[in-house]
Scaffold this motif. Structure first.
Motif, PDB file in Angstrom:
ATOM      1  N   LYS A  33      -3.788   0.630  -2.802  1.00 23.80           N
ATOM      2  CA  LYS A  33      -3.359  -0.765  -2.625  1.00 23.80           C
ATOM      3  C   LYS A  33      -2.950  -1.318  -3.982  1.00 23.80           C
ATOM      4  O   LYS A  33      -3.628  -1.077  -4.981  1.00 23.80           O
ATOM      5  CB  LYS A  33      -4.480  -1.608  -2.043  1.00 23.80           C
ATOM      6  CG  LYS A  33      -4.811  -1.237  -0.629  1.00 23.80           C
ATOM      7  CD  LYS A  33      -5.819  -2.186  -0.051  1.00 23.80           C
ATOM      8  CE  LYS A  33      -5.980  -1.881   1.417  1.00 23.80           C
ATOM      9  NZ  LYS A  33      -6.620  -2.955   2.119  1.00 23.80           N
ATOM     10  N   SER A  44      -5.402   5.912   0.383  1.00 21.67           N
ATOM     11  CA  SER A  44      -4.670   4.658   0.353  1.00 21.67           C
ATOM     12  C   SER A  44      -4.732   4.073  -1.054  1.00 21.67           C
ATOM     13  O   SER A  44      -5.801   3.995  -1.660  1.00 21.67           O
ATOM     14  CB  SER A  44      -5.301   3.679   1.350  1.00 21.67           C
ATOM     15  OG  SER A  44      -4.742   2.403   1.191  1.00 21.67           O
ATOM     16  N   SER A  67       0.837  -1.195   0.000  1.00 28.11           N
ATOM     17  CA  SER A  67       0.000   0.000   0.000  1.00 28.11           C
ATOM     18  C   SER A  67       0.870   1.243   0.000  1.00 28.11           C
ATOM     19  O   SER A  67       1.997   1.240   0.506  1.00 28.11           O
ATOM     20  CB  SER A  67      -0.888   0.045   1.243  1.00 28.11           C
ATOM     21  OG  SER A  67      -1.825  -0.993   1.222  1.00 28.11           O
ATOM     22  N   VAL A  69       0.298   5.381   1.012  1.00 27.56           N
ATOM     23  CA  VAL A  69      -0.603   6.359   1.621  1.00 27.56           C
ATOM     24  C   VAL A  69      -0.111   7.757   1.239  1.00 27.56           C
ATOM     25  O   VAL A  69       1.079   8.054   1.376  1.00 27.56           O
ATOM     26  CB  VAL A  69      -0.644   6.205   3.159  1.00 27.56           C
ATOM     27  CG1 VAL A  69      -1.575   7.225   3.781  1.00 27.56           C
ATOM     28  CG2 VAL A  69      -1.061   4.787   3.535  1.00 27.56           C
TER      29      VAL A  69
END
Length: 123
Positions: A85, A83, A50, A52
């Motif tokens: 992913k 976020s 991930s 951020v």
């Protein structure tokens, strides 16, 4: 210092914070001209993780830079950060399970091989 700095992550120049296996995705971002700054990159393993970021626009820029090599989803978190992913795709476009690679039942039936579910025909 970045707002994501913590003792188990490494803080780099330009507000980049990393944890885990990050080289593969950082390389893809750099090759595709994405500016590496102000983000927290968490590499679960070399194939998924991930990122951020604070701004929605940067999240969508990351998605554009990683696709089609990665399956990418963008979501806003409870704290207002974004976020991103990512899961690396295979050459055929599929995304295997990067955590569980093999599952064999006690009776010897193989239900997952190389991160892909196996049907009765493939057993």
């Amino acid at each position: 210092m970045s707002k994501w700095s913590c003792r188990w992550a490494k803080t780099h120049a330009n507000g980049l914070v990393t944890a885990g296996s990050t080289e593969p995705v950082l390389t893809v971002l750099e090759v595709r001209g994405f500016e590496i700054r102000d983000m927290f990159l968490i590499g679960i393993n070399p194939d998924c993780g991930s990122i951020v970021v604070e701004e929605e626009a940067r999240a969508w820029e990351i998605k554009a830079a990683l696709e089609p090599a990665y399956r990418v989803t963008v979501r806003q978190g409870f704290d207002g950060d974004w976020s991103v992913k990512f899961d690396r795709r295979e050459l055929d476009g599929s995304v295997p399970d990067w955590f569980v690679r093999e599952i064999t039942l006690r009776d010897g039936t193989v239900v997952m091989r190389d991160g892909r579910w196996v049907g009765e025909a493939g057993a």
